[in-house]
Write an enzyme that holds these catalytic residues in place. Structure first.
Site, PDB file in Angstrom:
ATOM      1  N   LYS A 160       0.839  -1.211   0.000  1.00 48.17           N
ATOM      2  CA  LYS A 160       0.000   0.000   0.000  1.00 48.17           C
ATOM      3  C   LYS A 160       0.869   1.255   0.000  1.00 48.17           C
ATOM      4  CE  LYS A 160      -4.134  -2.077   1.131  1.00 48.17           C
ATOM      5  NZ  LYS A 160      -5.400  -1.984   0.538  1.00 48.17           N
TER       6      LYS A 160
ATOM      7  N   LYS B  51      -2.999  -9.601  -7.884  1.00 45.70           N
ATOM      8  CA  LYS B  51      -4.256 -10.265  -7.503  1.00 45.70           C
ATOM      9  C   LYS B  51      -5.436  -9.398  -7.946  1.00 45.70           C
ATOM     10  CE  LYS B  51      -5.041  -8.209  -3.060  1.00 45.70           C
ATOM     11  NZ  LYS B  51      -5.841  -8.155  -1.915  1.00 45.70           N
TER      12      LYS B  51
ATOM     13  N   LYS C 181     -10.378  -4.738  -5.724  1.00 49.33           N
ATOM     14  CA  LYS C 181     -11.307  -3.642  -6.015  1.00 49.33           C
ATOM     15  C   LYS C 181     -10.592  -2.301  -6.068  1.00 49.33           C
ATOM     16  CE  LYS C 181     -12.774  -4.750  -1.371  1.00 49.33           C
ATOM     17  NZ  LYS C 181     -13.648  -5.674  -0.703  1.00 49.33           N
TER      18      LYS C 181
HETATM   19  P1  TYM Z   1     -10.629  -8.165   1.912  1.00 50.60           P
HETATM   20  O1  TYM Z   1     -11.822  -7.372   2.263  1.00 50.60           O
HETATM   21  O2  TYM Z   1      -9.583  -7.516   1.068  1.00 50.60           O
HETATM   22  O3  TYM Z   1     -11.061  -9.514   1.213  1.00 50.60           O
HETATM   23  C1  TYM Z   1     -12.017 -10.376   1.778  1.00 50.60           C
HETATM   24  C2  TYM Z   1     -11.574 -11.819   1.562  1.00 50.60           C
HETATM   25  O4  TYM Z   1     -11.402 -12.072   0.165  1.00 50.60           O
HETATM   26  C3  TYM Z   1     -10.095 -12.614  -0.069  1.00 50.60           C
HETATM   27  N1  TYM Z   1      -9.614 -12.117  -1.370  1.00 50.60           N
HETATM   28  C4  TYM Z   1      -9.194 -12.916  -2.352  1.00 50.60           C
HETATM   29  N2  TYM Z   1      -9.107 -14.253  -2.466  1.00 50.60           N
HETATM   30  C5  TYM Z   1      -8.638 -14.746  -3.631  1.00 50.60           C
HETATM   31  N3  TYM Z   1      -8.257 -13.966  -4.672  1.00 50.60           N
HETATM   32  C6  TYM Z   1      -8.320 -12.618  -4.597  1.00 50.60           C
HETATM   33  N4  TYM Z   1      -7.951 -11.867  -5.622  1.00 50.60           N
HETATM   34  C7  TYM Z   1      -8.809 -12.032  -3.398  1.00 50.60           C
HETATM   35  N5  TYM Z   1      -9.008 -10.756  -3.002  1.00 50.60           N
HETATM   36  C8  TYM Z   1      -9.492 -10.831  -1.746  1.00 50.60           C
HETATM   37  C9  TYM Z   1      -9.240 -12.065   1.055  1.00 50.60           C
HETATM   38  O5  TYM Z   1      -8.094 -12.866   1.252  1.00 50.60           O
HETATM   39  C10 TYM Z   1     -10.210 -12.114   2.218  1.00 50.60           C
HETATM   40  O6  TYM Z   1     -10.231 -13.413   2.764  1.00 50.60           O
HETATM   41  N6  TYM Z   1      -7.937  -7.929   6.135  1.00 50.60           N
HETATM   42  C11 TYM Z   1      -9.033  -8.585   5.454  1.00 50.60           C
HETATM   43  C12 TYM Z   1     -10.357  -8.432   6.183  1.00 50.60           C
HETATM   44  C13 TYM Z   1     -10.352  -8.872   7.608  1.00 50.60           C
HETATM   45  C14 TYM Z   1     -10.364 -10.217   8.058  1.00 50.60           C
HETATM   46  C15 TYM Z   1     -10.420 -10.129   9.470  1.00 50.60           C
HETATM   47  C16 TYM Z   1     -10.337 -11.439   7.406  1.00 50.60           C
HETATM   48  C17 TYM Z   1     -10.373  -8.066   8.713  1.00 50.60           C
HETATM   49  N7  TYM Z   1     -10.425  -8.827   9.829  1.00 50.60           N
HETATM   50  C18 TYM Z   1     -10.432 -11.290  10.276  1.00 50.60           C
HETATM   51  C19 TYM Z   1     -10.352 -12.606   8.204  1.00 50.60           C
HETATM   52  C20 TYM Z   1     -10.389 -12.516   9.588  1.00 50.60           C
HETATM   53  C21 TYM Z   1      -9.206  -7.985   4.076  1.00 50.60           C
HETATM   54  O7  TYM Z   1      -8.770  -6.880   3.804  1.00 50.60           O
HETATM   55  O8  TYM Z   1      -9.950  -8.753   3.234  1.00 50.60           O
END
Ligand code: TYM
Length: 331
Positions: free
Chosen positions: A117, A198, A201
């Site tokens: 980031k 990857k 959004k």
């Molecule tokens: P976030 O909001 O970016 O994404 C949500 C979930 O989707 C998965 N993901 C993907 N998996 C495969 N390919 C991709 N291109 C891809 N993009 C996103 C992410 O790995 C995630 O599982 N920090 C986390 C949110 C969070 C969280 C938590 C997750 C906050 N607290 C506690 C698990 C447990 C995040 O930014 O995910």
């Protein structure tokens, strides 16, 4: 009654910082939906995490409710899973403070997502830096046995384990050590425009397919997806990352084995495969989109689901926080 360690508990969440896309679905939400049948399931919409990057308040509110609609439309059942807003359960930030006192700055400096980031030009704000500690608190509050996430979150779950170990060592056994869980295929769905990255959004809208995208948009995005040299429909992520990514998406949406997909498309080309893929994605998303639209027309129903979820989450979270406060010596 089953003891805490025997109980199967799932915790995972997604940020409402934009539209949910098929990478979120394949990498994470699809597993939550399957596991809610066998696990006590907690799936917060992690709205406090969304604030680590600038958000327009009115837009954020809309995205939060749209994410709730996505969760339910994708198959999370409020009778089986606690669907709630992270900000509705104050124990998340309270436990974060305790964990902050155990987290070394060096560990946070090693976090790849943070470094990426900053390289992308994001401001080095304290909230972005300590984000993984809030995530550790999200997880540990519910004492989950599994945390189904995409590959990009692996390092954050690793830090969560480190913090759980540190806490247990210093204050006595409290937290079971959580395990991340990745899907067999699709733990990292790639950008349709740049297979070295990857799907995200925060990149151009052509690079991802949102759950709510229209059929025309899906056709257009898949048609314009970059491909590798050659023309064969072969799954080989090292030499053919772009077509392998499209095959993985086909697999996740159709349930067909990868080998079978390769076989079915032996004598064809990228263009024909892309057309078939677009139809598979559109077909699968159609009922989901209808349900999503209906939910968004009945927002009160979504608000009720979130309130009910917060109540369930709160019961568990307050129990854990009480235990933690008492162990660290707070009155
Ligand atoms: P976030 O909001 O970016 O994404 C949500 C979930 O989707 C998965 N993901 C993907 N998996 C495969 N390919 C991709 N291109 C891809 N993009 C996103 C992410 O790995 C995630 O599982 N920090 C986390 C949110 C969070 C969280 C938590 C997750 C906050 N607290 C506690 C698990 C447990 C995040 O930014 O995910």
């Amino acid at each position: 009654m089953k003891s805490e360690t025997q109980k199967k508990i799932l915790l995972s969440g997604a940020k409402p910082s934009g539209e949910l896309h098929i990478g979120n679905y394949i990498g994470a939400v699809k597993q939550w939906v399957a596991l809610q049948e066998t696990h006590e399931t907690f799936v917060p919409i992690v709205d406090l995490h969304a604030l680590t990057e600038p958000q327009d308040p009115a837009k954020l509110r809309e995205q939060i409710i749209a994410t709730a609609a996505d969760y339910v439309a994708l198959g999370l059942d409020p009778a089986k899973a606690a669907i709630f807003l992270q900000s509705a359960v104050p124990e998340h930030t309270q436990l974060m403070w305790i964990l902050n006192t155990l987290t070394s700055v060096g560990d946070l400096e090693r976090m790849v997502v943070y470094k990426e980031k900053i390289t992308e030009g994001k401001q080095a704000l304290a909230g972005l830096f300590t984000y993984p500690v809030l995530m550790a608190a999200d997880i540990l509050l519910y004492k989950p046995t599994v945390v189904p996430v995409g590959e990009d979150q692996r390092q954050h779950v690793e830090l969560t384990r480190t913090l759980a170990h540190k806490f247990n060592k210093r204050f006595g056994q409290t937290f079971p050590i959580p395990k991340e869980l990745h899907p067999e295929a699709g733990k990292k769905i790639l950008s349709l425009q740049d297979p070295t990255k990857k799907m995200s959004k925060s990149h151009s809208s052509l690079s991802y397919i949102a759950i709510a995208d229209s059929s025309e948009k899906i056709r257009q995005k898949i048609k314009s997806a970059v491909t590798d040299s050659g023309n064969a429909i072969k799954h080989d992520p090292i030499t053919k990352p772009a077509i392998s990514n499209l095959i993985t998406i086909y697999h996740a949406f159709s349930g067909k084995e990868i080998k079978q997909i390769e076989k079915d498309f032996t004598n064809t080309n990228y263009k024909n495969f892309k057309e078939a893929l677009a139809e598979v994605v559109i077909e699968k998303l159609k009922p989901i989109q209808e349900k999503r639209k209906d939910l968004l027309e009945h927002k009160q129903k979504l608000i009720d689901i979130l309130e009910e979820g917060a109540e369930k989450a709160n019961a568990k979270a307050s129990e854990t926080l009480r235990e933690v406060y008492s162990k660290v010596g707070l009155m």
